[in-house]
Design a protein around this motif. Structure first.
Motif, mmCIF file in Angstrom:
data_model
loop_
_atom_site.group_PDB
_atom_site.id
_atom_site.type_symbol
_atom_site.label_atom_id
_atom_site.label_comp_id
_atom_site.label_asym_id
_atom_site.label_seq_id
_atom_site.Cartn_x
_atom_site.Cartn_y
_atom_site.Cartn_z
ATOM 1 N N MET A 240 22.762 1.190 -4.583
ATOM 2 C CA MET A 240 21.772 0.179 -4.972
ATOM 3 C C MET A 240 20.868 -0.189 -3.796
ATOM 4 O O MET A 240 19.673 -0.431 -3.966
ATOM 5 N N GLN A 241 21.447 -0.228 -2.591
ATOM 6 C CA GLN A 241 20.634 -0.528 -1.405
ATOM 7 C C GLN A 241 19.621 0.584 -1.142
ATOM 8 O O GLN A 241 18.468 0.320 -0.796
ATOM 9 N N GLU A 242 20.055 1.835 -1.317
ATOM 10 C CA GLU A 242 19.131 2.956 -1.167
ATOM 11 C C GLU A 242 18.045 2.901 -2.236
ATOM 12 O O GLU A 242 16.862 3.154 -1.961
ATOM 13 N N LEU A 243 18.451 2.573 -3.469
ATOM 14 C CA LEU A 243 17.496 2.479 -4.566
ATOM 15 C C LEU A 243 16.486 1.380 -4.318
ATOM 16 O O LEU A 243 15.283 1.555 -4.531
ATOM 17 N N GLU A 244 16.981 0.217 -3.830
ATOM 18 C CA GLU A 244 16.053 -0.884 -3.586
ATOM 19 C C GLU A 244 15.057 -0.529 -2.491
ATOM 20 O O GLU A 244 13.879 -0.904 -2.562
ATOM 21 N N CYS A 245 15.524 0.194 -1.484
ATOM 22 C CA CYS A 245 14.625 0.634 -0.416
ATOM 23 C C CYS A 245 13.527 1.534 -0.985
ATOM 24 O O CYS A 245 12.346 1.404 -0.632
ATOM 25 N N PHE A 246 13.916 2.429 -1.892
ATOM 26 C CA PHE A 246 12.940 3.308 -2.537
ATOM 27 C C PHE A 246 11.962 2.503 -3.389
ATOM 28 O O PHE A 246 10.742 2.704 -3.330
ATOM 29 N N VAL A 247 12.507 1.574 -4.173
ATOM 30 C CA VAL A 247 11.661 0.745 -5.035
ATOM 31 C C VAL A 247 10.693 -0.088 -4.196
ATOM 32 O O VAL A 247 9.521 -0.252 -4.550
ATOM 33 N N GLN A 248 11.182 -0.600 -3.064
ATOM 34 C CA GLN A 248 10.326 -1.390 -2.188
ATOM 35 C C GLN A 248 9.150 -0.559 -1.697
ATOM 36 O O GLN A 248 8.005 -1.021 -1.666
ATOM 37 N N GLY A 249 9.436 0.690 -1.312
ATOM 38 C CA GLY A 249 8.368 1.569 -0.854
ATOM 39 C C GLY A 249 7.358 1.860 -1.951
ATOM 40 O O GLY A 249 6.141 1.849 -1.716
ATOM 41 N N GLN A 250 7.852 2.122 -3.161
ATOM 42 C CA GLN A 250 6.965 2.382 -4.290
ATOM 43 C C GLN A 250 6.147 1.140 -4.651
ATOM 44 O O GLN A 250 4.968 1.230 -5.013
ATOM 45 N N THR A 251 6.778 -0.021 -4.521
ATOM 46 C CA THR A 251 6.083 -1.276 -4.828
ATOM 47 C C THR A 251 4.949 -1.523 -3.850
ATOM 48 O O THR A 251 3.843 -1.895 -4.236
ATOM 49 N N GLU A 252 5.228 -1.320 -2.569
ATOM 50 C CA GLU A 252 4.183 -1.527 -1.560
ATOM 51 C C GLU A 252 3.027 -0.553 -1.764
ATOM 52 O O GLU A 252 1.855 -0.932 -1.637
ATOM 53 N N LYS A 253 3.352 0.696 -2.096
ATOM 54 C CA LYS A 253 2.310 1.688 -2.347
ATOM 55 C C LYS A 253 1.458 1.282 -3.548
ATOM 56 O O LYS A 253 0.213 1.317 -3.498
ATOM 57 N N ALA A 254 2.118 0.872 -4.645
ATOM 58 C CA ALA A 254 1.392 0.464 -5.848
ATOM 59 C C ALA A 254 0.592 -0.809 -5.623
ATOM 60 O O ALA A 254 -0.493 -0.985 -6.186
ATOM 61 N N PHE A 255 1.141 -1.690 -4.762
ATOM 62 C CA PHE A 255 0.436 -2.949 -4.497
ATOM 63 C C PHE A 255 -0.952 -2.688 -3.913
ATOM 64 O O PHE A 255 -1.941 -3.288 -4.342
ATOM 65 N N TYR A 256 -1.005 -1.811 -2.936
ATOM 66 C CA TYR A 256 -2.291 -1.555 -2.299
ATOM 67 C C TYR A 256 -3.236 -0.747 -3.184
ATOM 68 O O TYR A 256 -4.449 -0.753 -2.978
ATOM 69 N N GLU A 257 -2.678 -0.103 -4.214
ATOM 70 C CA GLU A 257 -3.526 0.564 -5.195
ATOM 71 C C GLU A 257 -4.125 -0.452 -6.175
ATOM 72 O O GLU A 257 -5.235 -0.260 -6.679
ATOM 73 N N CYS A 258 -3.380 -1.519 -6.416
ATOM 74 C CA CYS A 258 -3.815 -2.525 -7.394
ATOM 75 C C CYS A 258 -4.528 -3.716 -6.759
ATOM 76 O O CYS A 258 -5.170 -4.498 -7.466
ATOM 77 N N ALA A 259 -4.404 -3.878 -5.455
ATOM 78 C CA ALA A 259 -4.934 -5.072 -4.797
ATOM 79 C C ALA A 259 -6.446 -5.001 -4.645
ATOM 80 O O ALA A 259 -7.037 -3.923 -4.523
ATOM 81 N N ALA A 260 -7.061 -6.170 -4.663
ATOM 82 C CA ALA A 260 -8.500 -6.294 -4.420
ATOM 83 C C ALA A 260 -8.713 -7.452 -3.459
ATOM 84 O O ALA A 260 -7.875 -8.362 -3.360
ATOM 85 N N GLU A 261 -9.793 -7.419 -2.719
ATOM 86 C CA GLU A 261 -10.083 -8.487 -1.764
ATOM 87 C C GLU A 261 -10.405 -9.784 -2.496
ATOM 88 O O GLU A 261 -11.111 -9.793 -3.502
ATOM 89 N N ASP A 262 -9.863 -10.876 -1.962
ATOM 90 C CA ASP A 262 -10.152 -12.187 -2.523
ATOM 91 C C ASP A 262 -9.882 -13.218 -1.432
ATOM 92 O O ASP A 262 -8.823 -13.190 -0.807
ATOM 93 N N THR A 263 -10.805 -14.109 -1.205
ATOM 94 C CA THR A 263 -10.676 -15.081 -0.108
ATOM 95 C C THR A 263 -9.745 -16.231 -0.448
ATOM 96 O O THR A 263 -9.344 -16.986 0.436
ATOM 97 N N THR A 264 -9.375 -16.382 -1.725
ATOM 98 C CA THR A 264 -8.576 -17.541 -2.126
ATOM 99 C C THR A 264 -7.082 -17.255 -2.213
ATOM 100 O O THR A 264 -6.273 -18.172 -2.313
ATOM 101 N N GLY A 265 -6.682 -15.981 -2.213
ATOM 102 C CA GLY A 265 -5.269 -15.665 -2.334
ATOM 103 C C GLY A 265 -5.055 -14.185 -2.570
ATOM 104 O O GLY A 265 -5.923 -13.360 -2.310
ATOM 105 N N ILE A 266 -3.864 -13.827 -3.069
ATOM 106 C CA ILE A 266 -3.540 -12.444 -3.401
ATOM 107 C C ILE A 266 -4.179 -12.104 -4.738
ATOM 108 O O ILE A 266 -4.056 -12.855 -5.703
#
Length: 486
Positions: A240-266
């Motif tokens: 589960m720890q290995e899986l969570e590490c993998f999921v964390q990496g995939q989440t961070e990658k997807a986050f920057y694909e979905c993120a947009a600039e905004d001065t008020t927050g995420i």
């Protein structure tokens, strides 16, 4: 009550010892020249850990000291103190004993004695860890049976992926070198070492849920379902720890694909967010919450489901969540924003890094301050949010990292006028529900630093300063650091 065995053949003992040393190396639990502060209750687990660390001390080149906490609960606790002191003296290990009134602390804070005891233990560990200003870690004696209990406990309560990861080998400044051993292996190691240990009868009480799992559920599962239950649950935690590490990496990658600039927050783009798998969508939403607020305590699956509903809802809308967090859906964007009053007060997770620098150490002063002259140093002080400088010789007690307590105060001006911490927080318009979550560095009741905000005027560096304490608060991800771990 003491238990002692005669020494017998050492082959199994050596195998167990080798297993632990390899585990320490595999997970890089101890670095060269680190200080290791060992939580030593005197029980079998902690005594085993003491012997294990002593066995690899010269090979891994670290220093070690022990901390024992008298909880003020059991009548035979004084015997444990005497035993621990004698044990440490026999092995030439420095020992610190802290006397606490856990029942009074539990009543004051509205906690169970079990939770209160854990809090005071870790406070004591960190007092010992940070007193010298040197890099170090806290070693606790959690083992594979504790791991199995933790996983079942969290599973029964409805935990997600992170909960099923159980206890981690390393979590911030806390290490668990015995997670690779079962309780049976620990007892065998002590038997073959001929070493005594104390027994705590409260561990036999079925009042606590964990003890019921330990004494009823796990033995039944081992005898009636699968002989290797404990080992299998330990292996599951590793997966589960290995899986969570993998999921964390995939989440961070997807986050920057979905993120947009905004001065008020995420800000996440709704269209790209909807293209993600349902599981990853939820991970992304939690990731955005933590990134915006610095914590996810009190954020539940219900909150995430509410955001999912908002995400799929036609048109715009908004939700109010803990930490003064507002999630707004508007014009194809999902925006995570904290209100001005609450936004900067959520407590990030991380650890303190400290160093004491004598101003006579010209070389170090040049490295850190870019100067060896006190006047130049004063001019060059950088007011970073998470790095502060203090006059070390004005500190009367061991600085502790904690939340607020009754009687806390700080000095607010050059005249060193006192102000109650409560009054200061009200003056600064810190929301009431956020005040208990603030992290503080305290010298007794005198607050040295409200992390993320100001330091007390009394501790500021002046032309009279002889030694400077540099404190940095290092933010780390939820997956690496937890202050409320097992």
């Amino acid at each position: 009550m003491l238990v002692r065995y005669d020494v017998s053949m050492m082959t199994k003992k050596q195998g167990i010892q080798k297993k632990v040393i390899e585990y320490i190396k595999k997970h890089e639990l101890i670095q060269e020249e680190e200080r290791v502060v060992l939580g030593l209750s005197g029980g079998a687990d902690s005594v085993c850990l003491l012997l294990m660390l002593l066995a690899c001390k010269e090979e891994l080149l670290f220093s070690m000291e022990a901390v024992h906490v008298h909880h003020g609960i059991r009548k035979d606790a004084d015997e444990d103190v005497a035993f621990v002191k004698a044990l440490c003296e026999r092995y030439s290990v420095p020992c610190h004993v802290y006397y606490e009134d856990v029942p009074a602390y539990a009543e004051k804070e509205g906690l169970s004695e079990e939770e209160a005891g854990r809090n005071v233990r870790y406070q004591a560990f960190r007092k010992a860890l940070y007193v010298s200003g040197k890099k170090g870690v806290i070693a606790t004696a959690h083992h594979m049976n504790d791991q199995a209990e933790t996983i079942l406990f969290k599973l029964f309560r409805g935990s997600g992926l992170q909960g099923l990861c159980g206890i981690r080998p390393k979590n911030g400044d806390v290490i668990r070198p015995l997670l690779c051993l079962t309780r049976d292996e620990i007892e065998l190691f002590l038997k073959e070492s001929g070493e005594a240990y104390c027994t705590d009868m409260t561990n036999e009480s079925l009042m606590y849920a964990r003890n019921r799992i330990r004494h009823k559920i796990l033995p039944y599962a081992t005898e009636e379902i699968c002989v290797g239950t404990v080992e299998h649950l330990g292996k599951t935690a590793e997966i589960m720890q290995e899986l969570e590490c993998f999921v964390q990496g995939q989440t961070e990658k997807a986050f920057y694909e979905c993120a947009a600039e905004d001065t008020t927050g995420i800000c996440l783009l709704v269209e790209k967010l909807l293209q993600q798998d349902t599981f990853l969508q939820k991970q992304l939403l939690m990731y955005a919450i933590v990134k915006q607020t610095g914590s996810k305590k009190d954020i539940t699956a219900v909150h995430v489901e509410d955001i999912i509903k908002l995400l799929y809802k036609t048109g715009n809308g908004s939700l109010d969540l803990p930490y003064g967090l507002q999630v707004r859906k508007e014009f194809g964007k999902l925006i995570f924003q904290t209100t001005q009053e609450a936004g900067c007060f959520s407590a990030p997770r991380g650890r303190l890094v400290s160093e004491i620098i004598p101003l006579t150490d010209m070389e170090r002063c040049m490295q850190v301050f870019g100067s060896a002259e006190i006047l130049d140093i004063l001019k060059s002080v950088e007011q970073k949010t998470y790095t502060k400088w203090f006059d070390y010789d004005k500190i009367s007690e061991i600085p502790t990292l904690r939340n607020r307590q009754g009687g806390d105060y700080l000095t607010i001006d050059e005249k060193l006028s006192h102000k109650k911490l409560k009054d200061y927080l009200i003056q600064e318009k810190v929301p009431k529900d956020m005040r208990e979550k603030l992290l503080l560095v305290a010298d007794g009741s005198h607050i040295m630093w409200v992390i993320g905000r100001r330091i007390s005027s009394y501790y500021k560096v002046t032309t009279e300063t002889k030694r400077i304490l540099v404190l940095s608060y290092i933010e780390e991800s939820e997956s690496n650091v937890k202050f409320t771990e097992e």
